[in-house]
Design a protein around this motif. Structure first.
Motif, PDB file in Angstrom:
ATOM      1  N   PRO A 118       1.361  -1.044  -0.151  1.00 39.89           N
ATOM      2  CA  PRO A 118       0.106   0.003   0.156  1.00 39.89           C
ATOM      3  C   PRO A 118       0.680   1.211  -0.391  1.00 39.89           C
ATOM      4  O   PRO A 118       2.102   1.482   0.908  1.00 39.89           O
ATOM      5  CB  PRO A 118      -0.496   0.101   0.917  1.00 39.89           C
ATOM      6  CG  PRO A 118       0.051  -0.880   1.948  1.00 39.89           C
ATOM      7  CD  PRO A 118       0.433  -1.538   1.177  1.00 39.89           C
ATOM      8  N   THR A 119       0.883   2.575  -1.020  1.00 41.34           N
ATOM      9  CA  THR A 119       1.079   2.940  -0.734  1.00 41.34           C
ATOM     10  C   THR A 119       1.165   3.820   0.399  1.00 41.34           C
ATOM     11  O   THR A 119       0.094   4.387   1.865  1.00 41.34           O
ATOM     12  CB  THR A 119       0.964   4.936  -2.318  1.00 41.34           C
ATOM     13  OG1 THR A 119      -0.676   4.982  -1.152  1.00 41.34           O
ATOM     14  CG2 THR A 119       0.910   4.111  -3.017  1.00 41.34           C
ATOM     15  N   ALA A 120       2.240   4.626   0.919  1.00 35.27           N
ATOM     16  CA  ALA A 120       1.983   5.919   1.991  1.00 35.27           C
ATOM     17  C   ALA A 120       1.322   7.124   2.209  1.00 35.27           C
ATOM     18  O   ALA A 120       0.722   7.035   1.122  1.00 35.27           O
ATOM     19  CB  ALA A 120       3.412   6.288   2.331  1.00 35.27           C
ATOM     20  N   PRO A 121       0.226   7.154   3.182  1.00 39.71           N
ATOM     21  CA  PRO A 121      -0.269   7.991   3.133  1.00 39.71           C
ATOM     22  C   PRO A 121       0.379   9.677   2.831  1.00 39.71           C
ATOM     23  O   PRO A 121       1.458  10.012   3.521  1.00 39.71           O
ATOM     24  CB  PRO A 121      -1.386   8.683   5.071  1.00 39.71           C
ATOM     25  CG  PRO A 121      -0.573   7.888   5.102  1.00 39.71           C
ATOM     26  CD  PRO A 121       0.051   6.306   4.604  1.00 39.71           C
ATOM     27  N   GLU A 122      -0.781  10.309   2.236  1.00 43.62           N
ATOM     28  CA  GLU A 122       0.420  11.907   1.661  1.00 43.62           C
ATOM     29  C   GLU A 122       0.512  13.020   3.565  1.00 43.62           C
ATOM     30  O   GLU A 122       0.325  12.466   4.139  1.00 43.62           O
ATOM     31  CB  GLU A 122       0.015  12.632   0.929  1.00 43.62           C
ATOM     32  CG  GLU A 122      -0.347  11.728  -0.419  1.00 43.62           C
ATOM     33  CD  GLU A 122      -1.374  13.090  -1.328  1.00 43.62           C
ATOM     34  OE1 GLU A 122      -1.288  13.955  -0.945  1.00 43.62           O
ATOM     35  OE2 GLU A 122      -1.425  12.409  -1.958  1.00 43.62           O
ATOM     36  N   PRO A 123       1.647  12.890   3.106  1.00 46.43           N
ATOM     37  CA  PRO A 123       2.496  14.027   4.742  1.00 46.43           C
ATOM     38  C   PRO A 123       1.364  15.442   4.453  1.00 46.43           C
ATOM     39  O   PRO A 123       0.718  15.957   3.958  1.00 46.43           O
ATOM     40  CB  PRO A 123       3.670  14.710   4.079  1.00 46.43           C
ATOM     41  CG  PRO A 123       3.555  14.615   2.840  1.00 46.43           C
ATOM     42  CD  PRO A 123       3.310  13.195   2.258  1.00 46.43           C
ATOM     43  N   ARG A 124       0.504  15.671   5.856  1.00 50.12           N
ATOM     44  CA  ARG A 124      -0.380  16.844   6.245  1.00 50.12           C
ATOM     45  C   ARG A 124       0.396  18.036   6.032  1.00 50.12           C
ATOM     46  O   ARG A 124       1.505  17.894   7.377  1.00 50.12           O
ATOM     47  CB  ARG A 124      -1.196  16.596   6.612  1.00 50.12           C
ATOM     48  CG  ARG A 124      -2.631  15.086   6.554  1.00 50.12           C
ATOM     49  CD  ARG A 124      -3.452  14.648   7.948  1.00 50.12           C
ATOM     50  NE  ARG A 124      -3.874  13.876   7.751  1.00 50.12           N
ATOM     51  CZ  ARG A 124      -4.863  13.497   8.565  1.00 50.12           C
ATOM     52  NH1 ARG A 124      -5.016  13.711   9.324  1.00 50.12           N
ATOM     53  NH2 ARG A 124      -5.519  12.403   7.710  1.00 50.12           N
TER      54      ARG A 124
END
Length: 61
Positions: free
Chosen positions: A4-10
């Motif tokens: 799974p792709t890592a969540p985008e940094p907020r």
């Protein structure tokens, strides 16, 4: 299987500031702008009388 792709940094949340707002000077804490007209140099008695007559409430004769 793909990983799974890592969540985008907020974006970082704004910091909370716990300073006392009453310690800061506001525009009401100064005498600048109280009763002065733009360009009023002061010291002109005729202009002061005209201003008094212009701003006099109608119940004052």
């Amino acid at each position: 299987m793909s990983s799974p792709t890592a969540p985008e940094p907020r974006a970082p949340k704004p910091a909370l500031i716990f300073d006392d707002p009453l310690d800061q000077q506001s525009s009401d804490d100064t005498d600048r702008g109280w009763g002065e007209r733009p360009g009023d140099g002061g010291g002109d008695n005729a202009a002061d009388l005209k201003r008094f007559l212009d701003e006099k409430p109608p119940h004052h004769l």
